[in-house]
Write a protein that holds these residues in place. Structure first.
Motif, PDB file in Angstrom:
ATOM      1  N   ALA A  68     -19.536   7.124 -18.831  1.00 29.04           N
ATOM      2  CA  ALA A  68     -20.548   7.679 -17.929  1.00 29.04           C
ATOM      3  C   ALA A  68     -20.018   8.891 -17.188  1.00 29.04           C
ATOM      4  O   ALA A  68     -20.773   9.763 -16.770  1.00 29.04           O
ATOM      5  N   GLU A  69     -18.692   8.962 -16.998  1.00 29.17           N
ATOM      6  CA  GLU A  69     -18.099  10.065 -16.245  1.00 29.17           C
ATOM      7  C   GLU A  69     -17.357  11.047 -17.134  1.00 29.17           C
ATOM      8  O   GLU A  69     -16.866  12.063 -16.690  1.00 29.17           O
ATOM      9  N   ASN A  70     -17.265  10.731 -18.421  1.00 27.88           N
ATOM     10  CA  ASN A  70     -16.456  11.546 -19.316  1.00 27.88           C
ATOM     11  C   ASN A  70     -17.107  12.899 -19.565  1.00 27.88           C
ATOM     12  O   ASN A  70     -18.158  12.978 -20.172  1.00 27.88           O
ATOM     13  N   SER A  71     -16.477  13.956 -19.079  1.00 29.13           N
ATOM     14  CA  SER A  71     -17.004  15.309 -19.279  1.00 29.13           C
ATOM     15  C   SER A  71     -15.990  16.122 -20.079  1.00 29.13           C
ATOM     16  O   SER A  71     -15.570  17.193 -19.668  1.00 29.13           O
ATOM     17  N   GLY A  72     -15.593  15.598 -21.220  1.00 32.29           N
ATOM     18  CA  GLY A  72     -14.634  16.312 -22.050  1.00 32.29           C
ATOM     19  C   GLY A  72     -13.208  15.857 -21.839  1.00 32.29           C
ATOM     20  O   GLY A  72     -12.293  16.391 -22.471  1.00 32.29           O
ATOM     21  N   CYS A  73     -12.963  14.880 -20.965  1.00 33.11           N
ATOM     22  CA  CYS A  73     -11.609  14.377 -20.752  1.00 33.11           C
ATOM     23  C   CYS A  73     -11.192  13.521 -21.946  1.00 33.11           C
ATOM     24  O   CYS A  73     -11.980  12.749 -22.478  1.00 33.11           O
ATOM     25  N   GLU A  74      -9.942  13.641 -22.330  1.00 31.13           N
ATOM     26  CA  GLU A  74      -9.419  12.874 -23.455  1.00 31.13           C
ATOM     27  C   GLU A  74      -8.365  11.897 -22.954  1.00 31.13           C
ATOM     28  O   GLU A  74      -7.520  12.254 -22.125  1.00 31.13           O
ATOM     29  N   THR A  75      -8.401  10.668 -23.442  1.00 29.34           N
ATOM     30  CA  THR A  75      -7.422   9.666 -23.033  1.00 29.34           C
ATOM     31  C   THR A  75      -6.097   9.952 -23.731  1.00 29.34           C
ATOM     32  O   THR A  75      -6.007   9.886 -24.959  1.00 29.34           O
ATOM     33  N   LEU A  76      -5.064  10.238 -22.952  1.00 30.55           N
ATOM     34  CA  LEU A  76      -3.785  10.666 -23.503  1.00 30.55           C
ATOM     35  C   LEU A  76      -2.671   9.656 -23.266  1.00 30.55           C
ATOM     36  O   LEU A  76      -1.556   9.843 -23.764  1.00 30.55           O
ATOM     37  N   LEU A  77      -2.954   8.587 -22.496  1.00 34.38           N
ATOM     38  CA  LEU A  77      -1.963   7.556 -22.195  1.00 34.38           C
ATOM     39  C   LEU A  77      -2.546   6.190 -22.536  1.00 34.38           C
ATOM     40  O   LEU A  77      -3.768   6.039 -22.614  1.00 34.38           O
ATOM     41  N   PRO A  78      -1.717   5.169 -22.724  1.00 32.31           N
ATOM     42  CA  PRO A  78      -2.243   3.810 -22.898  1.00 32.31           C
ATOM     43  C   PRO A  78      -3.069   3.410 -21.674  1.00 32.31           C
ATOM     44  O   PRO A  78      -2.729   3.772 -20.541  1.00 32.31           O
ATOM     45  N   GLU A  79      -4.148   2.668 -21.885  1.00 31.63           N
ATOM     46  CA  GLU A  79      -5.060   2.320 -20.786  1.00 31.63           C
ATOM     47  C   GLU A  79      -4.339   1.632 -19.639  1.00 31.63           C
ATOM     48  O   GLU A  79      -4.551   1.959 -18.469  1.00 31.63           O
TER      49      GLU A  79
END
Length: 404
Positions: free
Chosen positions: A238-249
């Motif tokens: 819902a908040e993702n505006s192009g951010c990419e997950t780069l670390l383990p959750e």
């Protein structure tokens, strides 16, 4: 872009420095405010008219619209857009924007120096280079130039450069300006770190980040707050505006909580709302542990007028012109402020601080934000205040204080 470089090189420098605005990665509302398309168009054209010769102004403005369709849509100029929205490596895409500036070094930055920095095997040697540029006041340009060339970096050197970039966070004096513009040294370093983490993968990136935090003895915890906010956003569609997950959750939550713990530790001794370096860390605390943030904000804002002013300065959104980063207006969520300090109590707290002089010991932007809130508070329906109106009230406060 090649035509722009030949005809209007200063415009290329402007484009290069306004990635977030042009690609929409932070949000053009920081620059445009709540203007309608016609006002936004006039504002943009006014800014560009000071960059390109009058004879080239019309052509240059249309060129910017053709290159950046999001901007064209916001200014009502979508008819200028002819390129496909599916273009794979279009300049308006944040992940490919930098590819267009490999040969476009800022003034005073030598391309060979940039390549040498990317080719080191010793992160300590690269850190010395960062330090030299920080002292010279051009760390932003140096890191930005590195970022546009990072695709040439050999894989085995990515780890070394990533460690040096992490340890360079906080080296520049420029901090909170990232709220209003896209070109601060820490923000450029974080972008470069993100590019490197994409190549290294989550597990290796996590290992490097933790080692760097230990190496810096926690010094880089606060500068990492914005990166961790983006990582938390990447976990929420819902908040993702192009951010990419780069670390383990799990690491994203753990490292975010480490920042929150540092905030809690420091908050016991001082008012963090007065420290520019803590701005994003407080934002992270508000996002991750809202009850803790609320308790701390209430304690500071209700203690005295200086504390109240510092909280009011933290809360508003600030809109700025495209050139020079000049604040043009503030907006407040008064309902949100009222959860921390009673609106009827604000004037009295600030008046007391003006009487004892503590208010005028605060930074000028803090004084201006507090004045803006008082202007907004005079009208129940007012949420937005111009910097000009706030400045007039602030001048009156100062005159009254001098008479007293």
């Amino acid at each position: 872009m090649t035509v722009l470089e030949l005809k209007t090189p200063k415009l290329v420098d402007w484009v290069r420095a306004h990635k977030d605005f042009l690609c929409g990665t932070i949000g053009s509302s920081l620059y445009m405010g709540n203007r309608n398309p016609k006002e936004s168009l006039a504002n943009l054209e006014e800014q560009l008219s000071g960059i390109v010769p009058i004879s080239e102004a019309k052509w240059a403005v249309e060129a910017v619209y053709r290159l950046f369709p999001r901007l064209a849509n916001e200014t009502g100029m979508s008819h200028c857009v002819s390129n496909s929205s599916e273009s794979l490596n279009a300049i308006w895409r944040a992940d490919s924007f930098d590819l267009y500036f490999h040969s476009n070094m800022p003034d005073g930055i030598d391309v060979h120096e940039v390549q040498d920095a990317l080719n080191v095997y010793d992160w300590d040697a690269l850190l010395d280079g960062f330090r030299k540029h920080a002292e010279a006041g051009n760390l932003i340009d140096f890191v930005s130039a590195m970022r546009t060339n990072v695709s040439t970096l050999e894989e085995r050197r990515a780890e070394v450069v990533a460690i040096a970039c992490l340890l360079a966070l906080g080296m520049s004096e420029e901090k909170r300006d990232a709220l209003l513009a896209s070109t601060t040294a820490d923000l450029e370093l974080i972008r470069l770190i993100e590019s490197l983490f994409k190549r290294l993968g989550p597990a290796k990136s996590d290992e490097i980040l933790r080692a760097s935090m230990d190496e810096s003895k926690g010094r880089i915890i606060y500068p990492l707050a914005l990166f961790l906010i983006w990582q938390l956003n990447s976990l929420n569609d819902a908040e993702n505006s192009g951010c990419e997950t780069l670390l383990p959750e799990g690491s994203i939550f753990e490292l975010s909580d480490a920042v929150c713990a540092k905030v809690g530790e420091d908050a016991a001794a001082r008012n963090l709302f007065l420290d520019d370096e803590c701005h994003y860390a407080l934002s992270l605390l508000k996002k991750r542990k809202p009850n803790e943030f609320m308790a701390y904000a209430k304690r500071i804002a209700n203690a005295d007028g200086a504390g109240c002013a510092s909280f009011l300065s933290f809360g508003p959104r600030r809109y700025t012109s495209l050139g020079g980063g000049e604040v043009t207006r503030f907006t407040f969520d008064k309902a949100d402020v009222a959860k921390v300090v009673e609106l009827a109590k604000v004037d009295g707290l600030l008046a007391g601080a003006r009487a004892d002089g503590s208010f005028f010991e605060l930074s000028e932007d803090c004084q201006l934000a507090a004045a803006a809130f008082c202007v907004a508070n005079q009208d129940d329906d007012a949420e937005m205040v111009s910097a000009e109106d706030a400045g007039e009230l602030l001048k009156r406060w100062r005159r009254d204080s001098e008479r007293a």
